[in-house]
Design an enzyme around this catalytic site. Structure first.
Site, PDB file in Angstrom:
ATOM      1  CB  CYS A  75      -0.814   0.222   1.164  1.00  0.00           C
ATOM      2  SG  CYS A  75      -1.855   1.379   1.416  1.00  0.00           S
ATOM      3  CB  CYS A 131      -2.191  -2.147   7.204  1.00  0.00           C
ATOM      4  SG  CYS A 131      -3.573  -2.665   6.331  1.00  0.00           S
ATOM      5  CD  GLN A 170     -16.374 -12.702  13.876  1.00  0.00           C
ATOM      6  OE1 GLN A 170     -15.433 -12.050  13.629  1.00  0.00           O
ATOM      7  NE2 GLN A 170     -16.655 -13.212  14.680  1.00  0.00           N
ATOM      8  CG  PHE A 191     -20.939 -12.580  24.271  1.00  0.00           C
ATOM      9  CD1 PHE A 191     -21.199 -11.463  24.799  1.00  0.00           C
ATOM     10  CD2 PHE A 191     -20.528 -13.659  24.958  1.00  0.00           C
ATOM     11  CE1 PHE A 191     -20.910 -11.066  26.050  1.00  0.00           C
ATOM     12  CE2 PHE A 191     -19.938 -13.246  26.285  1.00  0.00           C
ATOM     13  CZ  PHE A 191     -20.299 -12.164  27.068  1.00  0.00           C
ATOM     14  CG  ASN A 227     -20.652 -16.306  12.377  1.00  0.00           C
ATOM     15  OD1 ASN A 227     -20.653 -16.495  11.157  1.00  0.00           O
ATOM     16  ND2 ASN A 227     -19.389 -16.593  12.888  1.00  0.00           N
ATOM     17  CD  GLU A 267     -25.503 -10.092  20.727  1.00  0.00           C
ATOM     18  OE1 GLU A 267     -25.104  -8.853  20.919  1.00  0.00           O
ATOM     19  OE2 GLU A 267     -24.437 -10.997  20.640  1.00  0.00           O
ATOM     20  CG  ASP A 296     -25.980  -5.766  29.696  1.00  0.00           C
ATOM     21  OD1 ASP A 296     -24.956  -6.331  29.752  1.00  0.00           O
ATOM     22  OD2 ASP A 296     -26.087  -4.867  30.429  1.00  0.00           O
ATOM     23  CG  ASP A 354     -17.199 -14.555  18.860  1.00  0.00           C
ATOM     24  OD1 ASP A 354     -16.336 -13.818  19.196  1.00  0.00           O
ATOM     25  OD2 ASP A 354     -17.604 -14.411  17.705  1.00  0.00           O
ATOM     26  CB  CYS A 369     -12.066  -9.912  19.220  1.00  0.00           C
ATOM     27  SG  CYS A 369     -13.098  -9.137  20.395  1.00  0.00           S
TER      28      CYS A 369
END
Length: 444
Positions: free
Chosen positions: A80, A89, A276, A305, A310, A326, A353, A374, A400
């Site tokens: 880039c 990035c 995702q 979650f 997914n 969720e 929650d 997740d 994550c």
């Protein structure tokens, strides 16, 4: 921690790089500074660089590379032209195969240092598409009066500024190749100063742009967006206020969804929903997670979650029953619709929650064999402390943020008697420092 940016010596210095930090910067310890740590952007382990100081604090300094005197054999030319300015990035200068190695190292360091745990086995790193993978994101938009132009892009490394992007190779090509056209379109608007951001999201059959606008768009501006959408194949949504204000400009019906063909599942979503970002890695991750969970036809599985479903809906194809929980009620509504659309009547969904007390919730009192979770970056400690953990044979934790995973792993292993069977990194965001990971726990 307070940092000083102006009143210090900015004379460039020469130093050796010994490590890579969790955010992708080189780490140096300067002898003349008593071994004080300096984080240096654009530098790699094993290199000798000249660096210019950019900030000082009590415990560490910051700098940027101005010259690489001795390069690492793992250094490559960034693809880039905006690398080193744009914050989208930070690892394009590191060979792709070594990026995930570095992320594995960050994960293991966090598990040991924060959680005081070590997995019995390190899972092979999981990778997907490395370029043109990002199907969801948010561009900042800024009118720069001195330049008489509008900038559309990610933030710069100095977050006060918006990067002036001509292209982005990590987002899907339909977006990345059209950034200058987006900037030109906004620059030509009557309300060019009232657009703070543009969000993009891609399904399998449509790409949507959501235009955040602080004032109502003129008829001329609306027509300009419609013409742009028709010419370049976008769906346009407008957002005059909060999330609930989002509505289509053109066309009125937009089929946003993505398919998970291995499980014959199609997931519909809305323009600002969480999905995702890396479609190819997501499919591999689901296969990986279900295999690690060792899901059996008679199992009842709790999916925390769960978002749009997914993991929940692929699980419903495999196990007797799955319950998804969720915090976002809108996502729960879409998950229920997705279950119905896919003919799955063994998936239940609840809105809750998960940072609050859920011990009396109906779903909490049901019996489960296995747990998949997740959580967001903050982790899952609050809900883990409420669950009847001893009833779960196995837990698969998709993370994550390696720091919160490490904290929660420490709780499960050191306080609740689980074994950390395995853990490994997944490269959801190639060329960034983001570390996605997965860990497996078994009851001792």
């Amino acid at each position: 921690m307070a940092r000083t940016r102006n009143r210090f010596d900015r004379t460039p210095f020469q130093t050796a790089i010994t490590d890579l930090s969790h955010d992708g910067r080189g780490v140096a310890r300067r002898d003349g500074e008593g071994g004080k740590v300096t984080f240096i952007s654009g530098a790699l382990p094993g290199e000798l660089v000249r660096a210019e100081p950019t900030a000082r604090s009590r415990h560490f300094d910051e700098a940027k590379t101005v010259e690489v005197l001795e390069a690492s054999p793992q250094r490559v030319a960034p693809r880039c032209p905006h690398f080193g300015v744009c914050a989208g990035c930070v690892l394009q200068h590191l060979e792709e195969s070594q990026q995930i190695v570095a992320k594995q190292r960050v994960l293991m360091d966090n598990l040991e240092r924060i959680g005081h745990v070590t997995p019995q086995a390190v899972l092979p790193a999981l990778s997907g598409d490395n370029w043109g993978y990002r199907r969801k994101g948010r561009f900042s938009v800024r009118r720069v009066e001195k330049k008489a132009k509008t900038l559309v892009g990610f933030r710069e490394l100095d977050p006060r500024f918006v990067a002036d992007l001509s292209v982005c190779y990590t987002v899907i090509p339909q977006i990345g190749e059209n950034i200058p056209l987006l900037a030109a379109l906004v620059e030509g608007m009557d309300g060019k100063r009232d657009i703070p951001q543009i969000e993009f999201i891609a399904g399998d059959d449509a790409v949507a742009l959501t235009i955040r606008h602080m004032q109502p768009l003129s008829a001329r501006d609306q027509q300009a967006w419609i013409a742009f959408a028709q010419e370049h194949g976008f769906a346009i949504f407008l957002q005059p206020g909060g999330v609930d204000s989002v509505h289509p400009l053109w066309p009125q019906e937009v089929p946003l969804s993505f398919r998970l063909p291995q499980w014959d599942v199609d997931l519909a979503f809305r323009p600002l929903d969480f999905i995702q970002v890396n479609a190819s890695l997501n499919q591999k991750m689901i296969v990986h997670a279900l295999a690690l969970l060792d899901a059996k036809p008679d199992d009842r599985v709790l999916d925390l979650f769960c978002g749009l479903g997914n993991f929940t809906l692929p699980l419903a194809r495999v196990v007797r029953e799955v319950v998804g929980v969720e915090g976002d009620a809108g996502l729960v509504a879409r998950a229920k619709d997705n279950a119905q659309r896919n003919g799955l009547d063994n998936a239940q969904f609840y809105a809750a929650d998960l940072t609050q007390d859920q011990r009396n919730a109906a779903w909490m009192r049901q019996g489960f064999d296995k747990l998949l979770l997740d959580p967001p970056r903050s982790g899952a400690l609050e809900v883990l402390q409420q669950l009847p953990l001893k009833t779960f044979e196995r837990i698969v934790y998709v993370s994550c943020h390696p720091g919160s995973l490490a904290r929660d792993a420490g709780y499960l292993v050191n306080e609740q008697g689980f074994t950390l069977v395995s853990a490994g990194a997944m490269d959801m965001f190639p060329h960034t420092a983001h570390v996605e990971s997965i860990a497996v726990f078994e009851r001792r």
